[in-house]
Design an enzyme around this catalytic site. Structure first.
Site, PDB file in Angstrom:
ATOM      1  N   CYS A   2       0.825  -1.205   0.000  1.00 24.88           N
ATOM      2  CA  CYS A   2       0.000   0.000   0.000  1.00 24.88           C
ATOM      3  C   CYS A   2       0.862   1.259   0.000  1.00 24.88           C
ATOM      4  O   CYS A   2       2.041   1.214   0.332  1.00 24.88           O
ATOM      5  CB  CYS A   2      -0.910   0.000   1.218  1.00 24.88           C
ATOM      6  N   ARG A  27       1.723   1.210  -5.999  1.00 21.71           N
ATOM      7  CA  ARG A  27       1.924   0.405  -4.790  1.00 21.71           C
ATOM      8  C   ARG A  27       0.631  -0.251  -4.316  1.00 21.71           C
ATOM      9  O   ARG A  27       0.661  -1.173  -3.502  1.00 21.71           O
ATOM     10  CB  ARG A  27       2.480   1.275  -3.662  1.00 21.71           C
ATOM     11  N   TRP A  76      -3.700  -1.946  -1.187  1.00 15.80           N
ATOM     12  CA  TRP A  76      -3.594  -3.243  -1.857  1.00 15.80           C
ATOM     13  C   TRP A  76      -4.061  -4.261  -0.840  1.00 15.80           C
ATOM     14  O   TRP A  76      -3.413  -4.483   0.179  1.00 15.80           O
ATOM     15  CB  TRP A  76      -2.154  -3.496  -2.281  1.00 15.80           C
ATOM     16  N   ASN A 102       0.215   0.469   6.581  1.00 14.50           N
ATOM     17  CA  ASN A 102       0.757  -0.523   5.655  1.00 14.50           C
ATOM     18  C   ASN A 102       1.288  -1.686   6.481  1.00 14.50           C
ATOM     19  O   ASN A 102       1.822  -1.479   7.567  1.00 14.50           O
ATOM     20  CB  ASN A 102       1.920   0.044   4.837  1.00 14.50           C
ATOM     21  N   GLY A 103       1.209  -2.895   5.942  1.00 11.66           N
ATOM     22  CA  GLY A 103       1.757  -4.046   6.630  1.00 11.66           C
ATOM     23  C   GLY A 103       0.671  -5.005   7.059  1.00 11.66           C
ATOM     24  O   GLY A 103      -0.468  -4.952   6.576  1.00 11.66           O
ATOM     25  N   GLU A 487      11.918 -15.655 -16.702  1.00 12.49           N
ATOM     26  CA  GLU A 487      11.546 -14.255 -16.601  1.00 12.49           C
ATOM     27  C   GLU A 487      10.535 -13.865 -17.676  1.00 12.49           C
ATOM     28  O   GLU A 487       9.581 -13.118 -17.411  1.00 12.49           O
ATOM     29  CB  GLU A 487      12.792 -13.372 -16.690  1.00 12.49           C
ATOM     30  N   LYS A 491       6.772 -12.398 -16.916  1.00 12.75           N
ATOM     31  CA  LYS A 491       6.270 -11.123 -17.431  1.00 12.75           C
ATOM     32  C   LYS A 491       4.904 -11.313 -18.084  1.00 12.75           C
ATOM     33  O   LYS A 491       4.000 -10.498 -17.901  1.00 12.75           O
ATOM     34  CB  LYS A 491       7.255 -10.529 -18.453  1.00 12.75           C
ATOM     35  N   GLU A 494       2.258 -11.918 -15.387  1.00  9.34           N
ATOM     36  CA  GLU A 494       1.990 -10.746 -14.557  1.00  9.34           C
ATOM     37  C   GLU A 494       1.042  -9.755 -15.208  1.00  9.34           C
ATOM     38  O   GLU A 494       0.153  -9.217 -14.542  1.00  9.34           O
ATOM     39  CB  GLU A 494       3.309 -10.010 -14.253  1.00  9.34           C
ATOM     40  N   HIS A 510      10.489 -34.188 -20.431  1.00  9.65           N
ATOM     41  CA  HIS A 510      10.182 -34.827 -19.157  1.00  9.65           C
ATOM     42  C   HIS A 510       8.845 -34.349 -18.596  1.00  9.65           C
ATOM     43  O   HIS A 510       8.696 -34.157 -17.382  1.00  9.65           O
ATOM     44  CB  HIS A 510      11.313 -34.566 -18.158  1.00  9.65           C
ATOM     45  N   LYS A 609       3.834  -3.227  -6.350  1.00  4.73           N
ATOM     46  CA  LYS A 609       5.233  -3.070  -6.751  1.00  4.73           C
ATOM     47  C   LYS A 609       6.198  -3.617  -5.710  1.00  4.73           C
ATOM     48  O   LYS A 609       7.141  -4.332  -6.032  1.00  4.73           O
ATOM     49  CB  LYS A 609       5.521  -1.580  -7.001  1.00  4.73           C
TER      50      LYS A 609
END
Length: 614
Positions: A2, A27, A76, A102-103, A487, A491, A494, A510, A609
């Site tokens: 947040c 955020r 968030w 926040n937290g 990566e 992307k 996301e 496999h 983020k």
């Protein structure tokens, strides 16, 4: 996670708070709110984006105007769904105490039951509301206490992580803030002060900031600020000057921050190397670790801890350090490191990597490694962040602020730092002076190669149009390009919400090969290196099962063109350099697929983020 903003000064607070929330929206963006000290405590909170809150404010009554003190929050969600009632700020029943947080308060359930037993009624499903009710209870017991005293007393009951701001007309003309595990920054202006969870909303007003450390509180008035510990011990804090400008957190004509940050990579690569890569001298100068270089070289083993994209950079770092310096390296998910009772000792070096320098899991790994006596080194982007302060030594990436939630330029900056670190560790031990100069010369060409790849943007957009409706993707790579496959898949997941998996190409047989058919696009990184013929065989296996292949290949390669449906050509380079080049087309492919699907690439759903809670 947040975002927090606060202001105290002589200017109208609300526009400053709303502007700051816009800058912090990366955020957290499922709800937002503000509270103002204006005789009373008018507040407003709204589900949705900061733009929705702005609309509500523009139509608000006069009581929301005129205040010169206020706090704001963009959320968030962790506890409780995104809604008006779960949005911050949270207020007590009398609506004369406002808290933003926040937290995560880990013992909130116990505290909530205790407070409900005393007759307190909760208006939200959040853990955060416990704080305002605790403060209210303590103040009822002793109304003579100051705001900072009741906040301090309340926080002594709390277990977990927090960044909090509190205001109240009972003790006006001040903001009380505290931090444990969730970042807070105080911006110092001329007769005014700003509070934020990072520097983005502050930099347009002042470049002078103070970073709070864990376990610290601050009382901020128009005449200054005082920092003390939760135990009420006075602290002297250094003032830091921010090293980036407002224009760096603006879009600069690009449609999205993510696209801007992808295209910034050639400049970022220059910045990461500036003053550090001395090609003619055949050496790398890394000031942040210079005094510890001998100990790093003597490490029995290096353990790299990171999360997400930084973990992928760490995998490349493993290859680089073992290749150049011949020091054994392990790469751990930071989120698992402290829970598996790792065997770590004084002869080991633990390297933690985080863009923000505030990632909760990575910080926990850092602290666990220090407890076991290991030397801990940090790689991060944010000056003054917790990782920068708590590690023994480290290297800043100098990538500049990264606003897009999906990391791009931070990844390439981290890989360059790891490349330079590997060479610094190898100097005088495993490679000759001439080999060092050749490696540095090739590294110095990377920005030019990256700029050339970015010229393929329109071609990659056309390819993306063919695959925007796919439901699954497979990404394959070998050697240094295996972490790039991971990566690339991350992307796509996301920002486009398409399921994607990255695999070492040889592992396809496999299990994953069972998934391949005409509806499964396969992205293959097929540059010319020691495993080139093997990767061609993998492409043949995909094609024989009607899979559609998008290949990333070296310039001039005609064999791949015979096998793949689409080929994106990049400059030829050594295997060690190649991840810095092969990742760029994958970033652009993900970006264009997401935008063609109508996704908000800068604010992908359910993501934030900086992950500052477990």
């Amino acid at each position: 996670m947040c975002g927090i903003v606060g202001y105290i000064g002589t200017r109208e607070a609300a526009p400053l708070l709303l502007g700051g929330l816009h800058r912090l929206e990366y955020r957290g963006y499922d709800s937002a709110g503000i509270a103002l000290l204006n005789g009373g405590l008018p507040f407003m909170k709204q589900k949705g984006s900061v733009a929705e809150l702005q609309k509500a404010f523009d139509a608000s009554p006069a009581r929301m105007l005129g205040a010169t003190i206020g706090i704001g929050h963009t959320r968030w969600a962790t506890h409780g769904d995104p809604s008006d009632r779960n949005a911050h700020p949270h207020l007590n029943a009398q609506e004369d105490i406002a808290v933003i947080h926040n937290g995560i308060i880990e013992n909130y359930s116990v505290l909530k039951q205790e407070l409900q037993g005393e007759g307190y009624h909760f208006q939200s499903d959040t853990d955060s509301e416990v704080l305002v009710q605790l403060i209210d209870r303590i103040w009822k017991i002793d109304p003579s206490l100051s705001l900072e005293a009741v906040v301090r007393a309340a926080l002594r009951h709390v277990e977990g992580a927090y960044g909090v701001c509190v205001i109240s007309p009972r003790d006006p003309d001040k903001i009380v803030v505290a931090r444990k595990g969730s970042p807070l920054v105080i911006g110092i202006g001329e007769g005014e002060y700003f509070i934020a969870s990072d520097a983005a909303p502050i930099v347009e007003h002042t470049n002078r900031v103070v970073y709070l450390s864990d376990g610290e509180m601050a009382v901020i008035t128009r005449s200054g600020y005082q920092v003390r510990t939760i135990e009420n011990v006075a602290m002297e804090k250094d003032i830091t000057e921010l090293d980036f400008s407002l224009e760096k957190i603006e879009k600069g004509g690009y449609e999205h921050f993510m696209l801007k940050e992808i295209f910034e990579q050639p400049d970022v690569m220059h910045d990461v190397m500036r003053g550090r890569v001395r090609t003619e001298e055949g050496r790398v100068v890394l000031g942040g670790i210079e005094d510890y270089l001998d100990r790093l070289k003597q490490a029995r083993r290096i353990v790299i801890c990171a999360c997400g994209t930084s973990w992928h950079a760490g995998l490349i770092g493993e290859y680089l350090i073992e290749d150049f310096a011949r020091i054994p390296v392990e790469v751990d998910y930071a989120s698992e490191f402290r829970y598996r009772n790792p065997i770590i000792g004084p002869d080991d070096v633990v390297i933690v990597i985080s863009q923000s320098g505030e990632t909760a899991d990575t910080l926990a790994a850092l602290r666990a490694a220090k407890e076991k006596g290991a030397m801990v080194m940090g790689i991060c982007n944010v000056v003054g962040s917790t990782i920068a302060r708590e590690t023994m030594c480290g290297i800043y990436t100098h990538a500049g602020p990264e606003v897009g939630v999906a990391s791009t330029k931070a990844f390439t900056a981290q890989v360059i730092v790891l490349y330079m670190l590997a060479l610094a560790l190898s100097k005088g031990r495993t490679i000759s002076h001439d080999e060092m100069r050749l490696s540095l010369k090739e590294l110095s060409k990377v920005p030019e190669h990256a700029a050339k790849i970015l010229e393929l943007d329109s071609q990659i957009q056309q390819i993306a149009d063919d695959y925007k409706d796919a439901r699954n993707f497979l990404y394959l790579g070998r050697g240094y390009n295996f972490p790039v496959a991971l990566e690339g898949a991350l992307k796509l997941k996301e920002i486009s919400y398409i399921h994607a998996e990255g695999y070492p190409a040889a592992e396809m047989k496999h299990g994953p090969i069972a998934l391949i058919d005409e509806d499964m696009p396969v992205v293959v990184i097929a540059t010319r290196d020691s495993s080139y013929q093997k990767i061609l065989s993998n492409i043949e296996e995909v094609r024989s099962r009607k899979g559609r292949v998008i290949a990333i290949a070296s310039e001039g390669d005609t064999e791949v063109a015979r096998l793949a449906e689409h080929v994106i050509y990049i400059p030829q380079a050594s295997a060690q350099i190649m991840p810095l080049l092969t990742v760029i087309p994958l970033q652009l492919l993900s970006y264009h697929i997401a935008t063609l699907r109508g996704c908000n690439v800068d604010r992908p759903r359910n993501l934030a983020k900086s992950v500052t809670v477990e």
